[in-house]
Design a protein around this motif. Sequence first.
Motif, mmCIF file in Angstrom:
data_model
loop_
_atom_site.group_PDB
_atom_site.id
_atom_site.type_symbol
_atom_site.label_atom_id
_atom_site.label_comp_id
_atom_site.label_asym_id
_atom_site.label_seq_id
_atom_site.Cartn_x
_atom_site.Cartn_y
_atom_site.Cartn_z
ATOM 1 N N LEU A 167 6.841 -5.545 -6.550
ATOM 2 C CA LEU A 167 7.274 -4.174 -6.811
ATOM 3 C C LEU A 167 7.830 -4.043 -8.222
ATOM 4 N N ALA A 168 8.493 -5.088 -8.717
ATOM 5 C CA ALA A 168 8.982 -5.054 -10.096
ATOM 6 C C ALA A 168 7.805 -4.897 -11.058
ATOM 7 N N SER A 169 6.734 -5.625 -10.810
ATOM 8 C CA SER A 169 5.539 -5.494 -11.668
ATOM 9 C C SER A 169 4.940 -4.108 -11.564
ATOM 10 N N LEU A 170 4.938 -3.542 -10.357
ATOM 11 C CA LEU A 170 4.407 -2.193 -10.158
ATOM 12 C C LEU A 170 5.237 -1.168 -10.928
ATOM 13 N N ARG A 185 0.834 -1.205 0.000
ATOM 14 C CA ARG A 185 0.000 0.000 0.000
ATOM 15 C C ARG A 185 0.868 1.254 0.000
ATOM 16 N N ILE A 186 1.905 1.259 0.819
ATOM 17 C CA ILE A 186 2.825 2.399 0.874
ATOM 18 C C ILE A 186 3.495 2.600 -0.484
ATOM 19 N N ALA A 187 3.944 1.507 -1.095
ATOM 20 C CA ALA A 187 4.632 1.607 -2.382
ATOM 21 C C ALA A 187 3.718 2.185 -3.453
ATOM 22 N N ARG A 188 2.487 1.706 -3.510
ATOM 23 C CA ARG A 188 1.554 2.209 -4.532
ATOM 24 C C ARG A 188 1.257 3.693 -4.320
ATOM 25 N N ASP A 189 1.069 4.085 -3.072
ATOM 26 C CA ASP A 189 0.772 5.487 -2.762
ATOM 27 C C ASP A 189 1.967 6.366 -3.118
ATOM 28 N N PHE A 215 12.368 1.777 -5.584
ATOM 29 C CA PHE A 215 12.118 1.064 -4.334
ATOM 30 C C PHE A 215 13.273 0.131 -4.002
ATOM 31 N N HIS A 216 13.391 -0.127 -2.731
ATOM 32 C CA HIS A 216 14.426 -1.023 -2.194
ATOM 33 C C HIS A 216 13.770 -1.911 -1.157
ATOM 34 N N VAL A 217 13.872 -3.219 -1.362
ATOM 35 C CA VAL A 217 13.365 -4.178 -0.384
ATOM 36 C C VAL A 217 14.528 -4.601 0.506
ATOM 37 N N GLN A 246 4.366 5.756 -5.248
ATOM 38 C CA GLN A 246 4.554 5.813 -6.694
ATOM 39 C C GLN A 246 3.609 6.832 -7.323
ATOM 40 N N SER A 247 2.339 6.791 -6.948
ATOM 41 C CA SER A 247 1.363 7.738 -7.488
ATOM 42 C C SER A 247 1.728 9.175 -7.121
ATOM 43 N N PHE A 248 2.134 9.373 -5.871
ATOM 44 C CA PHE A 248 2.496 10.705 -5.392
ATOM 45 C C PHE A 248 3.705 11.253 -6.158
ATOM 46 N N CYS A 249 4.748 10.448 -6.308
ATOM 47 C CA CYS A 249 5.967 10.903 -6.982
ATOM 48 C C CYS A 249 5.743 11.109 -8.476
ATOM 49 N N GLU A 250 4.881 10.303 -9.074
ATOM 50 C CA GLU A 250 4.578 10.501 -10.489
ATOM 51 C C GLU A 250 3.867 11.826 -10.713
#
Length: 309
Positions: free
Chosen positions: A303-306, A263-267, A281-283, A269-273
């Motif tokens: 995350l790679a797919s995202l 959820r954090i990653a998706r948010d 991202f870094h796991v 990504q949208s915010f930075c775009e």
Amino acid sequence: MERPPLQKMLADAQGGMLLFGITPPRRSATPDRVKEIAEVTLGRLAPLDLDGLILYDIDDESDRNPEERPFPYLPTMDPAAFHTDYLGGWDRPVVLYRCVGKYAEDDLRAWLDETDTSRVLSVFVGASSGGKPVRTDLRRAQALRDEVRPDLPLGAVVIGERHARSGDEHLRMLAKQERGCSFFISQVIYDLNETKNLASDYFYACQERGVAPRPIVFTLSLCGSPRTLEFLQWLGVDVPGWLENELRHSADPLADSYRECLRIARDLQSFCERLELPHGFHVESVSIRKAEIEAATRLAGELASLLRG
């Protein structure tokens, strides 16, 4: 279309990079055991669509937090030695962390001089507290890199929690950028708002100064147990109260933290775009528990797919 190597993505301030971070084996491990760990690690990472591997440089941070460490501090191998001697099968870039205060200036100079910048990037980390004795401070280490290997891509750590308390982490980022840092990697993120505030302040400060923002790589790390939660908090990671309650009382905290990390990653990504702020991202996978290691690998795949979608 094939992606350029990580060094070029960062130099050109592109986004979309995906990294995976591990700690080197314990210093007490035998050469045979280190070789075995390296082979298992390479096998696990090979199927992932990664742009690079992060190798942490672990230091004792008990000076920063007087509370008892939830997990004992165990010295680990020099990440540069682990990379050179055991990870020859890794064919992508490696980001080597350097806790510069551990090293004498001559040692840092020698390492810089021999580093292969076609394979290696670095992140210099300063002392864990202002009162900790150091052999080389962060500014001197950054200046040394300028003198010896200005072609070595250099990153810096960025901490949302520090911004929440002092409000000036974005200015620290700009100062490090002026001293040659071309990318930033965050501390582990669990408080989304802190991170968005920092990213926003940094982006608009860059605009005001007429400089291009550098990529920010956001770090995500799974929490599979109450003890891991305590360790994250000991390290200084802010976990919102509602999420702390959920993880402490969950029948499956690993699954809940996995869902929250996505959820954090998706948010983000949208915010930075929307901002047009280059990011990736870094796991972080530093647990020795098999379930957490496997979950971190799955998270990297999602995350790679995202990022590639």
